[in-house]
Design an enzyme around this catalytic site. Structure first.
Site, PDB file in Angstrom:
ATOM      1  N   LYS A  40       0.864  -1.178   0.000  1.00  0.00           N
ATOM      2  CA  LYS A  40       0.000   0.000   0.000  1.00  0.00           C
ATOM      3  C   LYS A  40       0.899   1.225   0.000  1.00  0.00           C
ATOM      4  O   LYS A  40       1.643   1.474   0.951  1.00  0.00           O
ATOM      5  CB  LYS A  40      -0.903  -0.012   1.229  1.00  0.00           C
ATOM      6  CG  LYS A  40      -1.782   1.217   1.322  1.00  0.00           C
ATOM      7  CD  LYS A  40      -2.800   1.095   2.430  1.00  0.00           C
ATOM      8  CE  LYS A  40      -3.578   2.380   2.583  1.00  0.00           C
ATOM      9  NZ  LYS A  40      -4.618   2.280   3.616  1.00  0.00           N
ATOM     10  N   LYS A  76      -1.966  -1.564  -4.074  1.00  0.00           N
ATOM     11  CA  LYS A  76      -2.820  -0.375  -4.079  1.00  0.00           C
ATOM     12  C   LYS A  76      -1.969   0.872  -4.166  1.00  0.00           C
ATOM     13  O   LYS A  76      -1.019   0.973  -3.404  1.00  0.00           O
ATOM     14  CB  LYS A  76      -3.614  -0.404  -2.779  1.00  0.00           C
ATOM     15  CG  LYS A  76      -4.525   0.752  -2.538  1.00  0.00           C
ATOM     16  CD  LYS A  76      -5.143   0.585  -1.184  1.00  0.00           C
ATOM     17  CE  LYS A  76      -5.852   1.858  -0.845  1.00  0.00           C
ATOM     18  NZ  LYS A  76      -6.049   2.044   0.537  1.00  0.00           N
TER      19      LYS A  76
HETATM   20  C1  PBG Z   1      -7.726   3.154   5.245  1.00  0.00           C
HETATM   21  C2  PBG Z   1      -7.859   3.102   3.768  1.00  0.00           C
HETATM   22  C3  PBG Z   1      -7.625   4.105   2.813  1.00  0.00           C
HETATM   23  C4  PBG Z   1      -8.017   3.581   1.583  1.00  0.00           C
HETATM   24  C5  PBG Z   1      -8.450   2.285   1.816  1.00  0.00           C
HETATM   25  N1  PBG Z   1      -8.331   2.003   3.162  1.00  0.00           N
HETATM   26  C6  PBG Z   1      -7.167   5.497   2.971  1.00  0.00           C
HETATM   27  C7  PBG Z   1      -5.786   5.809   3.302  1.00  0.00           C
HETATM   28  O1  PBG Z   1      -4.932   4.970   3.530  1.00  0.00           O
HETATM   29  O2  PBG Z   1      -5.553   7.009   3.402  1.00  0.00           O
HETATM   30  C8  PBG Z   1      -7.992   4.311   0.277  1.00  0.00           C
HETATM   31  C9  PBG Z   1      -8.985   3.838  -0.717  1.00  0.00           C
HETATM   32  C10 PBG Z   1      -9.270   4.761  -1.836  1.00  0.00           C
HETATM   33  O3  PBG Z   1      -8.632   5.811  -2.050  1.00  0.00           O
HETATM   34  O4  PBG Z   1     -10.195   4.439  -2.574  1.00  0.00           O
HETATM   35  N2  PBG Z   1      -6.457   3.231   5.750  1.00  0.00           N
END
Ligand code: PBG
Length: 335
Positions: free
Chosen positions: A204, A257
């Site tokens: 991520k 992601k």
């Molecule tokens: C929670 C989370 C996030 C996303 C998914 N789970 C936000 C982040 O990490 O700031 C982002 C998903 C998206 O942008 O569609 N931590």
């Protein structure tokens, strides 16, 4: 005036790759990659205390849902034969510890039960993080102004147990704390949920493409950012280490992601590991397509189909995408 003369060259034989592109039937036979609705996951935002639904301005077509609207939405999605839904909660109250995330009666556990009842055949994935539940908006608890990794682990495990108890088919830790998969696996097993799989957001990235999500889930950090725990977009070897660690800790599936900016990461993960690999096409990727389509600058249906195909071609087994429902209903536009 007659026809312009056609020049002919004497050439040795060459490959005629256009032969199999001549019409839709031939293209269908030659097509290497397909996107089935059953491989798509629709993220849903459920807000405590909301009745009905409210649009999210930066994500046209996506609403925050109250529990009744969620139940109706789940039925639609089950009918559309989607692979799963992924639930994000917006709690009525936040505190420094993100306590609402581990409340067995909190918004996500209640939402899970509602989806279970309304659409029993639709798998439910619960996002496991604290950022929407902490008043400071960070993914863990703070000590001396910084997110404290180890103090956050037990809280994430408790949140996952509350989600499993409510009937989540999968828990998906997204906090990017080291050791979170191990802590959650131990917590789930100790509570009797040995059968609940973990889908780790392993790779991520600290991505600017999450912007609209933070409006949607009211989960942006009040101060600072997530670059201290999410990954540097410059790195791919490190992503492989993240995935390797998460699998060793007990992750059953892994996520990369965002999706389109990370096709190389998806491919590398697919080639190296044998667990299911998913991609998350995030809010900013969605918002850009919607904005350009609203202006009439792109053909939304074709752009969506092409991007989902690209993610699949890169090696994703499944894709979490805000386009899921519409894609399932409209198809990819291919004859
Ligand atoms: C929670 C989370 C996030 C996303 C998914 N789970 C936000 C982040 O990490 O700031 C982002 C998903 C998206 O942008 O569609 N931590």
């Amino acid at each position: 005036m007659g026809e312009a003369p056609t020049a002919t060259l004497a050439l040795p034989p060459f490959a005629r790759l256009r032969r199999t592109r001549r019409h839709a039937g031939l293209r269908g036979l030659a097509r290497e990659t397909h996107v089935a609705s059953s491989t798509l996951v629709q993220p849903l935002f459920v807000q405590e205390g909301l009745s009905g639904r409210t649009p999210i301005p930066s994500m046209p077509g996506i609403d925050r849902l109250g529990l009744d609207a969620l139940a109706a939405e789940a039925q639609d999605l089950q009918r559309a034969d989607l692979g799963a839904v992924m639930l994000f909660g917006i709690p009525a109250g936040k505190d420094a510890q993100g306590s609402a995330a581990r409340d067995p009666d909190g918004i996500v556990p209640r939402a899970i039960q509602r989806v279970r009842d309304a659409a029993p055949g639709l798998p439910v994935i619960a996002d496991t993080c604290l950022c929407a539940y902490t008043d400071h908006g960070h993914c863990g608890i703070l000590r001396r102004g910084a997110v404290h990794n180890d103090a956050t682990l037990a809280l994430l495990a408790q949140a996952a147990v509350a989600q499993a108890q409510a009937g989540a088919d999968i828990v998906a830790p997204s906090a990017m704390m080291d050791g979170q998969v191990l802590a959650i696996r131990a917590g789930l097993d100790a509570a009797g949920f040995q059968e609940t799989p973990i889908m780790a957001y392993s790779a991520k990235y600290a991505s600017a493409f999450y912007g609209p999500f933070r409006d949607a889930a009211a989960s942006g950090p009040v101060a600072g950012d997530r670059r201290g725990h999410q990954m540097d977009p410059a790195n791919v070897r490190e992503a492989m280490r993240e995935i390797e660690c998460d699998i060793a800790e007990g992750s059953d599936m892994v996520l990369v992601k965002p999706a389109l900016p990370c096709l190389d990461v998806i491919r590398e993960a697919r080639d190296r590991f044998d667990v299911p690999v998913g991609a998350y096409q995030v809010s900013g990727e969605y918002a850009m397509v919607k904005a350009a389509a609203e202006k009439g600058w792109i053909d939304e249906r074709r752009v969506v189909a092409e991007s989902l195909l690209a993610i699949r071609r890169a090696g994703a087994d499944f894709t979490i995408t805000y386009h899921a429902k519409r894609f399932a209903q409209l198809g990819d536009g291919q004859p």
